[in-house]
Design a protein around this motif. Sequence first.
Motif, PDB file in Angstrom:
ATOM      1  N   MET A   1     -62.366  24.810 -41.481  1.00 48.58           N
ATOM      2  CA  MET A   1     -63.443  24.534 -40.843  1.00 48.58           C
ATOM      3  C   MET A   1     -62.513  22.413 -41.958  1.00 48.58           C
ATOM      4  SD  MET A   1     -66.327  24.141 -38.599  1.00 48.58           S
ATOM      5  CE  MET A   1     -66.656  25.573 -39.133  1.00 48.58           C
ATOM      6  N   LEU A   2     -62.860  21.522 -40.494  1.00 42.27           N
ATOM      7  CA  LEU A   2     -62.974  20.482 -41.266  1.00 42.27           C
ATOM      8  C   LEU A   2     -64.404  20.029 -41.103  1.00 42.27           C
ATOM      9  CD1 LEU A   2     -60.508  18.260 -40.895  1.00 42.27           C
ATOM     10  CD2 LEU A   2     -60.265  17.505 -39.301  1.00 42.27           C
ATOM     11  N   ILE A   3     -64.990  19.723 -42.518  1.00 43.40           N
ATOM     12  CA  ILE A   3     -65.924  19.245 -43.199  1.00 43.40           C
ATOM     13  C   ILE A   3     -65.383  17.889 -43.098  1.00 43.40           C
ATOM     14  CG2 ILE A   3     -67.220  19.453 -44.918  1.00 43.40           C
ATOM     15  CD1 ILE A   3     -66.589  22.498 -45.184  1.00 43.40           C
ATOM     16  N   ILE A   4     -66.439  16.887 -42.623  1.00 47.23           N
ATOM     17  CA  ILE A   4     -66.294  15.579 -43.449  1.00 47.23           C
ATOM     18  C   ILE A   4     -67.901  14.474 -43.497  1.00 47.23           C
ATOM     19  CG2 ILE A   4     -65.091  13.677 -41.816  1.00 47.23           C
ATOM     20  CD1 ILE A   4     -64.129  15.041 -40.151  1.00 47.23           C
ATOM     21  N   VAL A   5     -66.917  14.276 -44.808  1.00 46.88           N
ATOM     22  CA  VAL A   5     -68.286  13.902 -45.630  1.00 46.88           C
ATOM     23  C   VAL A   5     -68.239  11.817 -45.617  1.00 46.88           C
ATOM     24  CG1 VAL A   5     -69.231  13.824 -47.234  1.00 46.88           C
ATOM     25  CG2 VAL A   5     -68.210  16.063 -46.596  1.00 46.88           C
ATOM     26  N   ARG A   6     -69.225  11.139 -44.764  1.00 46.95           N
ATOM     27  CA  ARG A   6     -69.492  10.189 -45.289  1.00 46.95           C
ATOM     28  C   ARG A   6     -70.544   9.541 -47.247  1.00 46.95           C
ATOM     29  NH1 ARG A   6     -73.417   5.213 -43.094  1.00 46.95           N
ATOM     30  NH2 ARG A   6     -72.677   3.617 -44.348  1.00 46.95           N
ATOM     31  N   ALA A 134     -53.690  22.654 -38.403  1.00 47.83           N
ATOM     32  CA  ALA A 134     -53.249  24.507 -38.833  1.00 47.83           C
ATOM     33  C   ALA A 134     -53.823  24.517 -40.436  1.00 47.83           C
ATOM     34  CB  ALA A 134     -51.808  24.401 -38.571  1.00 47.83           C
ATOM     35  N   VAL A 135     -54.587  23.934 -41.150  1.00 48.62           N
ATOM     36  CA  VAL A 135     -54.915  24.304 -42.194  1.00 48.62           C
ATOM     37  C   VAL A 135     -56.390  24.835 -41.851  1.00 48.62           C
ATOM     38  CG1 VAL A 135     -54.945  21.621 -43.298  1.00 48.62           C
ATOM     39  CG2 VAL A 135     -54.801  24.600 -45.028  1.00 48.62           C
ATOM     40  N   ALA A 136     -56.958  23.834 -41.466  1.00 47.18           N
ATOM     41  CA  ALA A 136     -58.381  23.712 -41.245  1.00 47.18           C
ATOM     42  C   ALA A 136     -58.796  25.094 -40.130  1.00 47.18           C
ATOM     43  CB  ALA A 136     -59.238  22.360 -40.824  1.00 47.18           C
ATOM     44  N   ALA A 137     -57.911  25.390 -39.644  1.00 45.09           N
ATOM     45  CA  ALA A 137     -57.812  26.594 -38.446  1.00 45.09           C
ATOM     46  C   ALA A 137     -58.615  27.816 -39.415  1.00 45.09           C
ATOM     47  CB  ALA A 137     -56.940  26.718 -37.569  1.00 45.09           C
ATOM     48  N   ASP A 138     -58.059  28.075 -40.691  1.00 46.43           N
ATOM     49  CA  ASP A 138     -58.270  28.886 -41.340  1.00 46.43           C
ATOM     50  C   ASP A 138     -58.587  28.794 -42.743  1.00 46.43           C
ATOM     51  OD1 ASP A 138     -56.081  30.291 -39.672  1.00 46.43           O
ATOM     52  OD2 ASP A 138     -54.451  29.346 -40.674  1.00 46.43           O
ATOM     53  N   ARG A 139     -59.253  27.544 -43.177  1.00 41.06           N
ATOM     54  CA  ARG A 139     -59.352  27.176 -44.319  1.00 41.06           C
ATOM     55  C   ARG A 139     -60.090  26.244 -44.243  1.00 41.06           C
ATOM     56  NH1 ARG A 139     -53.888  26.874 -48.209  1.00 41.06           N
ATOM     57  NH2 ARG A 139     -53.158  26.647 -45.682  1.00 41.06           N
ATOM     58  N   GLY A 179     -64.735  22.285 -35.834  1.00 38.47           N
ATOM     59  CA  GLY A 179     -64.404  24.490 -35.939  1.00 38.47           C
ATOM     60  C   GLY A 179     -63.090  23.982 -35.300  1.00 38.47           C
ATOM     61  N   PHE A 180     -62.395  25.228 -34.953  1.00 37.77           N
ATOM     62  CA  PHE A 180     -61.109  25.050 -33.599  1.00 37.77           C
ATOM     63  C   PHE A 180     -60.834  26.475 -33.792  1.00 37.77           C
ATOM     64  CE2 PHE A 180     -60.585  22.132 -37.154  1.00 37.77           C
ATOM     65  CZ  PHE A 180     -59.524  20.873 -36.756  1.00 37.77           C
ATOM     66  N   ARG A 181     -60.906  26.663 -32.166  1.00 34.22           N
ATOM     67  CA  ARG A 181     -60.724  27.864 -31.189  1.00 34.22           C
ATOM     68  C   ARG A 181     -59.141  27.827 -31.522  1.00 34.22           C
ATOM     69  NH1 ARG A 181     -64.080  29.029 -26.695  1.00 34.22           N
ATOM     70  NH2 ARG A 181     -65.562  29.934 -28.384  1.00 34.22           N
ATOM     71  N   VAL A 184     -57.369  24.233 -31.144  1.00 33.32           N
ATOM     72  CA  VAL A 184     -58.505  23.628 -30.126  1.00 33.32           C
ATOM     73  C   VAL A 184     -59.240  23.335 -31.347  1.00 33.32           C
ATOM     74  CG1 VAL A 184     -60.162  22.659 -28.375  1.00 33.32           C
ATOM     75  CG2 VAL A 184     -57.620  24.120 -27.603  1.00 33.32           C
ATOM     76  N   PRO A 185     -59.944  21.684 -30.973  1.00 38.95           N
ATOM     77  CA  PRO A 185     -61.461  21.285 -32.360  1.00 38.95           C
ATOM     78  C   PRO A 185     -62.442  21.559 -31.133  1.00 38.95           C
ATOM     79  CG  PRO A 185     -59.660  19.265 -32.074  1.00 38.95           C
ATOM     80  CD  PRO A 185     -58.771  20.982 -30.900  1.00 38.95           C
ATOM     81  N   ARG A 186     -63.429  21.610 -31.977  1.00 40.58           N
ATOM     82  CA  ARG A 186     -64.969  21.968 -31.606  1.00 40.58           C
ATOM     83  C   ARG A 186     -65.124  21.774 -32.148  1.00 40.58           C
ATOM     84  NH1 ARG A 186     -66.114  28.042 -30.027  1.00 40.58           N
ATOM     85  NH2 ARG A 186     -65.650  28.332 -32.484  1.00 40.58           N
ATOM     86  N   LEU A 187     -65.950  20.264 -31.619  1.00 39.79           N
ATOM     87  CA  LEU A 187     -67.378  19.376 -33.206  1.00 39.79           C
ATOM     88  C   LEU A 187     -68.597  20.752 -33.294  1.00 39.79           C
ATOM     89  CD1 LEU A 187     -68.061  17.184 -33.851  1.00 39.79           C
ATOM     90  CD2 LEU A 187     -69.499  16.574 -32.139  1.00 39.79           C
ATOM     91  N   SER A 188     -68.836  20.927 -33.607  1.00 39.01           N
ATOM     92  CA  SER A 188     -69.899  22.250 -34.879  1.00 39.01           C
ATOM     93  C   SER A 188     -70.872  21.907 -34.817  1.00 39.01           C
ATOM     94  CB  SER A 188     -69.539  23.108 -35.802  1.00 39.01           C
ATOM     95  OG  SER A 188     -69.812  23.710 -36.165  1.00 39.01           O
ATOM     96  N   THR A 189     -71.261  20.798 -36.149  1.00 39.42           N
ATOM     97  CA  THR A 189     -72.449  19.462 -37.080  1.00 39.42           C
ATOM     98  C   THR A 189     -71.779  18.181 -36.658  1.00 39.42           C
ATOM     99  OG1 THR A 189     -71.375  20.447 -38.518  1.00 39.42           O
ATOM    100  CG2 THR A 189     -72.807  21.662 -37.849  1.00 39.42           C
ATOM    101  N   PHE A 190     -72.778  18.001 -36.101  1.00 41.32           N
ATOM    102  CA  PHE A 190     -72.598  16.056 -36.343  1.00 41.32           C
ATOM    103  C   PHE A 190     -73.793  15.750 -36.928  1.00 41.32           C
ATOM    104  CE2 PHE A 190     -73.145  11.729 -34.654  1.00 41.32           C
ATOM    105  CZ  PHE A 190     -72.384  10.938 -35.103  1.00 41.32           C
ATOM    106  N   ASN A 191     -73.483  14.539 -38.297  1.00 42.56           N
ATOM    107  CA  ASN A 191     -74.463  14.362 -38.880  1.00 42.56           C
ATOM    108  C   ASN A 191     -75.611  14.382 -39.722  1.00 42.56           C
ATOM    109  OD1 ASN A 191     -75.008  11.260 -39.408  1.00 42.56           O
ATOM    110  ND2 ASN A 191     -76.459  11.536 -37.862  1.00 42.56           N
TER     111      ASN A 191
END
Length: 198
Positions: A1-6, A134-139, A179-181, A184-191
Amino acid sequence: MLIIVRHGRTGANAAGLLQGRVDNELDEVGVQQANQIAAALSRPDRRPDRIISSPLLRAHQTAQATAELTGLDISVDERWAELDYGEWDELPIAEIRASDWQRWRADTGFAPPGGESLAQLNSRVNAACDELTAVAADRNVAVFTHVSPIKSAVRWALGTADEISWQLHVSQAQITSIGFRGPVPRLSTFNDTSHLST
């Protein structure tokens, strides 16, 4: 998961000023928000394996709260810095000529005087996101950044045109998850601001 924080709030945020490369620190509310973000990221499904921050102080201070809670080091990546507003930095929007503001919204290649265009921002954020796929697909990778790079990362995940940035609202101290399949990135949560006290 790529977790992006403001990042948490600064005095410039509270005053409604444009805040690009000016290096403001968090105010008291921002420090509280950073601690609330850290608590939210301590959940098992969100706990980061890696922390990346914009080089700007407000983002780094926000990341530091999570780093202290998790024991992780912070890696700094210049590509996650806020859009460079150039001469518009620390101005209220009302002080920018309406014609310049409209041109900026209509032309992704337009840059504020001495600043950076939306197209330039998207190019650097694209590269940063591609590198993390690649790294965010697993961690879990937590990135502490700013409004414009978050919008750009969402645009990257959705594969939309640059102009979508003007149609997205990114709240203070929010968390967005991609998240990733496979690759391929997939928006999981926003804002997501559910971790913040009212």
